[in-house]
Design an enzyme around this catalytic site. Structure first.
Site, PDB file in Angstrom:
ATOM      1  N   PHE A   1      43.092  38.530  39.032  1.00  0.00           N
ATOM      2  CA  PHE A   1      43.263  38.884  37.617  1.00  0.00           C
ATOM      3  C   PHE A   1      44.693  39.279  37.250  1.00  0.00           C
ATOM      4  O   PHE A   1      45.045  39.291  36.076  1.00  0.00           O
ATOM      5  CB  PHE A   1      42.313  40.040  37.250  1.00  0.00           C
ATOM      6  CG  PHE A   1      42.791  41.398  37.711  1.00  0.00           C
ATOM      7  CD1 PHE A   1      43.774  42.088  37.015  1.00  0.00           C
ATOM      8  CD2 PHE A   1      42.268  42.000  38.850  1.00  0.00           C
ATOM      9  CE1 PHE A   1      44.228  43.335  37.443  1.00  0.00           C
ATOM     10  CE2 PHE A   1      42.718  43.236  39.302  1.00  0.00           C
ATOM     11  CZ  PHE A   1      43.704  43.910  38.587  1.00  0.00           C
TER      12      PHE A   1
ATOM     13  N   CYS B   1      50.900  42.677  43.753  1.00  0.00           N
ATOM     14  CA  CYS B   1      50.802  42.737  45.209  1.00  0.00           C
ATOM     15  C   CYS B   1      52.165  43.055  45.820  1.00  0.00           C
ATOM     16  O   CYS B   1      52.267  43.285  47.008  1.00  0.00           O
ATOM     17  CB  CYS B   1      50.275  41.418  45.752  1.00  0.00           C
ATOM     18  SG  CYS B   1      51.382  40.075  45.381  1.00  0.00           S
TER      19      CYS B   1
HETATM   20  P1  NAD Z   1      39.536  39.846  44.049  1.00  0.00           P
HETATM   21  O1  NAD Z   1      39.652  39.602  45.496  1.00  0.00           O
HETATM   22  O2  NAD Z   1      38.512  40.806  43.576  1.00  0.00           O
HETATM   23  O3  NAD Z   1      39.244  38.469  43.265  1.00  0.00           O
HETATM   24  C1  NAD Z   1      39.998  37.315  43.505  1.00  0.00           C
HETATM   25  C2  NAD Z   1      39.129  36.090  43.241  1.00  0.00           C
HETATM   26  O4  NAD Z   1      38.018  36.087  44.131  1.00  0.00           O
HETATM   27  C3  NAD Z   1      38.554  36.043  41.827  1.00  0.00           C
HETATM   28  O5  NAD Z   1      38.652  34.735  41.335  1.00  0.00           O
HETATM   29  C4  NAD Z   1      37.108  36.494  42.014  1.00  0.00           C
HETATM   30  O6  NAD Z   1      36.236  35.871  41.101  1.00  0.00           O
HETATM   31  C5  NAD Z   1      36.775  36.072  43.427  1.00  0.00           C
HETATM   32  N1  NAD Z   1      35.867  36.998  44.131  1.00  0.00           N
HETATM   33  C6  NAD Z   1      35.731  38.342  43.944  1.00  0.00           C
HETATM   34  N2  NAD Z   1      34.851  38.850  44.825  1.00  0.00           N
HETATM   35  C7  NAD Z   1      34.416  37.816  45.587  1.00  0.00           C
HETATM   36  C8  NAD Z   1      33.501  37.710  46.686  1.00  0.00           C
HETATM   37  N3  NAD Z   1      32.853  38.761  47.170  1.00  0.00           N
HETATM   38  N4  NAD Z   1      33.316  36.482  47.242  1.00  0.00           N
HETATM   39  C9  NAD Z   1      33.965  35.399  46.775  1.00  0.00           C
HETATM   40  N5  NAD Z   1      34.834  35.451  45.726  1.00  0.00           N
HETATM   41  C10 NAD Z   1      35.054  36.636  45.151  1.00  0.00           C
HETATM   42  O7  NAD Z   1      40.996  40.259  43.539  1.00  0.00           O
HETATM   43  P2  NAD Z   1      41.430  40.791  42.101  1.00  0.00           P
HETATM   44  O8  NAD Z   1      40.880  42.176  41.907  1.00  0.00           O
HETATM   45  O9  NAD Z   1      41.174  39.767  41.062  1.00  0.00           O
HETATM   46  O10 NAD Z   1      43.028  40.836  42.277  1.00  0.00           O
HETATM   47  C11 NAD Z   1      43.704  41.931  42.821  1.00  0.00           C
HETATM   48  C12 NAD Z   1      43.983  41.750  44.291  1.00  0.00           C
HETATM   49  O11 NAD Z   1      44.719  40.552  44.493  1.00  0.00           O
HETATM   50  C13 NAD Z   1      44.850  42.855  44.873  1.00  0.00           C
HETATM   51  O12 NAD Z   1      44.332  43.204  46.121  1.00  0.00           O
HETATM   52  C14 NAD Z   1      46.215  42.219  45.008  1.00  0.00           C
HETATM   53  O13 NAD Z   1      47.051  42.781  45.985  1.00  0.00           O
HETATM   54  C15 NAD Z   1      45.838  40.827  45.341  1.00  0.00           C
HETATM   55  N6  NAD Z   1      46.924  39.903  45.077  1.00  0.00           N
HETATM   56  C16 NAD Z   1      47.615  39.453  46.150  1.00  0.00           C
HETATM   57  C17 NAD Z   1      48.692  38.613  45.966  1.00  0.00           C
HETATM   58  C18 NAD Z   1      49.480  38.139  47.146  1.00  0.00           C
HETATM   59  O14 NAD Z   1      50.370  37.348  46.930  1.00  0.00           O
HETATM   60  N7  NAD Z   1      49.209  38.563  48.344  1.00  0.00           N
HETATM   61  C19 NAD Z   1      49.060  38.223  44.670  1.00  0.00           C
HETATM   62  C20 NAD Z   1      48.308  38.693  43.600  1.00  0.00           C
HETATM   63  C21 NAD Z   1      47.234  39.537  43.815  1.00  0.00           C
END
Ligand code: NAD
Length: 485
Positions: free
Chosen positions: A150, A282
């Site tokens: 998100f 992140c």
């Molecule tokens: P999230 O892991 O909750 O969701 C990411 C995606 O996975 C979404 O599209 C969601 O629909 C899906 N998802 C959620 N739960 C799931 C499950 N149990 N099984 C399968 N799919 C699932 O992450 P978020 O809250 O949207 O984003 C924030 C996180 O992303 C933070 O931890 C941040 O550090 C990380 N992030 C990392 C980077 C990087 O480059 N390492 C970049 C941006 C964000």
């Protein structure tokens, strides 16, 4: 509801997803109901994959110089619609307008890189024996998927779209259910730029559709960006199904501040790193290690933090649950003996009472055993831990399981080099609070911040989105060359 119901995008058309599950899309800025998604069924995913599969032969056989013409036009369209895209980004994500502008500018830079791919993907050729040559070509994988979080509704999708597609792949994008609007506009702009129907498709949904993507037999590769918990699930599931996978996870980035650091510059960088995008990056600094006596710098960090005004130069966090979670981290640390120097709890922005805000928060005397020191907080909060030496600071940094970024603030080149060599993170900053490498350099962390080989952007992404074809060729049958024949 401000906008129409959100639809999937398949074969160049917006179409309804068909499950009975819907998820509301709420603006973190003021709590307004913006829209809703309908989650996709497996049949909806099948339709998107079929469209991508049908588009693949023609698209992958289009010469790359022609393919990137779409991205020259797409870049121009991103520039033309910068204001509108930025407003949409702020509305659905909650970040302030200038941060959204920076996000769209980054999309432009990512696209600009993709237009240079023809210069970077030339193969190799060598006469390996008389009249016999070996040559390599980088060829597209097929249908690939990109699952995104998100916190950057446009930028993270554009980490993968221009490179993967310019390299000849056809894509299924799965946006975050929390910020699904921007991807719809991206689809429209790609079409306007001349991308053939079926090359880019969008399916909405949450856990179930992500799992279906990992299982789908016609998807060759999955890229994922999100939390470490889900990155592990996706990486394990996709690779178990013998797919190529690159899964980027969460982070706990440490800034090490030395007594000789330039106070004003360091304080500004630390405050900006921990509070930019409301700490929902992140690459955000969420842990600072004060090496020796840097009280004069901590004082300045607090001064800088107090200048940050929620709703004006600090955006909202994504939802109520995130707000409560972040505040819980602060309260727990306080109860365990940490000292809250600047307190962002219970922030209400006048006129945006339905918004979910946390003010900038600086906490001193955090110890490594506290949850706030160990877990990703993902809010505008920095916890300061005290260390006596560089090695102590490095031990604290090295002990954290993540490895996206680490930074050092100092004027001493030897100390900086010492940290560069020993910090356990993929992206290092020296006097830089958010050390995001810019194109053509690649973005990617280490340890529990990334699973899989290679990086997601820049030159390193080329290997992920292509496979190598090796040909051995002989035309002069009369030359008496029997090598390997
Ligand atoms: P999230 O892991 O909750 O969701 C990411 C995606 O996975 C979404 O599209 C969601 O629909 C899906 N998802 C959620 N739960 C799931 C499950 N149990 N099984 C399968 N799919 C699932 O992450 P978020 O809250 O949207 O984003 C924030 C996180 O992303 C933070 O931890 C941040 O550090 C990380 N992030 C990392 C980077 C990087 O480059 N390492 C970049 C941006 C964000």
């Amino acid at each position: 509801m401000k906008y129409n119901k959100i639809k999937n995008y398949v074969a160049g058309q917006f179409v309804d997803a068909t499950s009975t599950k819907t998820i509301p899309v709420i603006s973190p800025v003021n709590g307004q109901l913006l829209s809703e998604i309908t989650c996709s069924t497996h049949a909806d995913l099948d339709a998107a994959v079929a469209a991508a599969k049908a588009a693949f032969p023609a698209w992958s056989k289009t010469p790359i110089k022609e393919r990137v013409q779409v991205f020259f036009k797409y870049k121009t369209l991103l520039e033309k619609h910068l204001q509108e895209l930025s407003e949409l980004c702020s509305e659905e994500n909650g970040k302030i307008y200038s941060e959204s502008v920076a996000e769209i500018e980054k999309c432009i830079e990512l696209t600009e890189f993709a237009t240079s791919l023809p210069q970077l993907v030339t193969g190799e050729v060598l006469e390996v024996s008389r009249g016999v040559e070996c040559r390599t070509e980088k060829v597209a994988l097929g249908v690939v998927a990109s699952i995104v979080p998100f916190n950057f509704p446009s930028m993270v999708p554009n980490w993968t779209i221009p490179n993967a597609i310019a390299l000849g792949n056809c894509m299924i994008m799965k946006p975050s259910e929390k910020v699904p609007l921007s991807c719809g506009r991206i689809a429209q702009l790609l079409k306007e730029a001349g991308l053939p129907d079926g090359v880019f498709n969008v399916v909405h949904g949450d856990t179930d559709i992500v799992e279906a993507i990992c299982d789908h037999p016609d998807i060759e590769a999955v890229s994922f960006v999100g939390s470490t918990k889900v990155a592990k699930i996706v990486y394990q599931r996709a690779t178990k199904n013998l797919k190529r996978c690159l899964a980027l996870g969460g982070a706990k980035n440490h800034l090490m501040v030395l007594p000789d650091a330039i106070p004003a510059m360091t304080a500004q960088n630390v405050a900006a790193s921990m509070s930019g995008c409301a700490g929902q990056r992140c690459m955000a600094a969420s842990a600072m290690v004060a090496v020796g006596n840097v009280d004069h710098i901590i004082e300045k960090i607090c001064e800088e933090a107090k200048k940050i005004v929620p709703g004006k130069n600090l955006g909202a966090v994504i939802n109520k649950a995130a707000q409560q979670r972040i505040e819980q981290f602060i309260t727990e640390a306080e109860q365990q003996g940490a000292k809250v120097l600047v307190d962002g709890r219970n922030t209400i922005v006048a006129g945006k009472e339905g918004g979910t805000y946390v003010g900038p928060t600086v906490i001193d005397f955090v110890t490594p055993n506290m949850n706030i020191a160990k877990e990703e907080v993902f809010g505008p909060v920095i916890g300061i831990t005290r260390a006596n030496t560089l090695d102590e600071a490095l031990a604290i940094e090295n002990a954290n399981p993540y490895g996206n970024a680490a930074s050092v603030f100092t004027q001493n080149g030897g100390a900086a080099r010492y940290i560069i060599d020993r910090a356990s993170a993929g992206m290092i900053g020296v006097n830089v609070g958010v050390p995001v490498p810019r194109e053509p350099f690649s973005f990617g962390g280490w340890n529990e911040s990334k699973f899989g080989v290679g990086d997601i952007t820049g030159k390193s992404s080329i290997e992920f989105w292509t496979k190598l074809k090796k040909s051995t060729i002989k035309w002069n049958a009369e030359a008496g060359v029997n090598w390997m024949s």
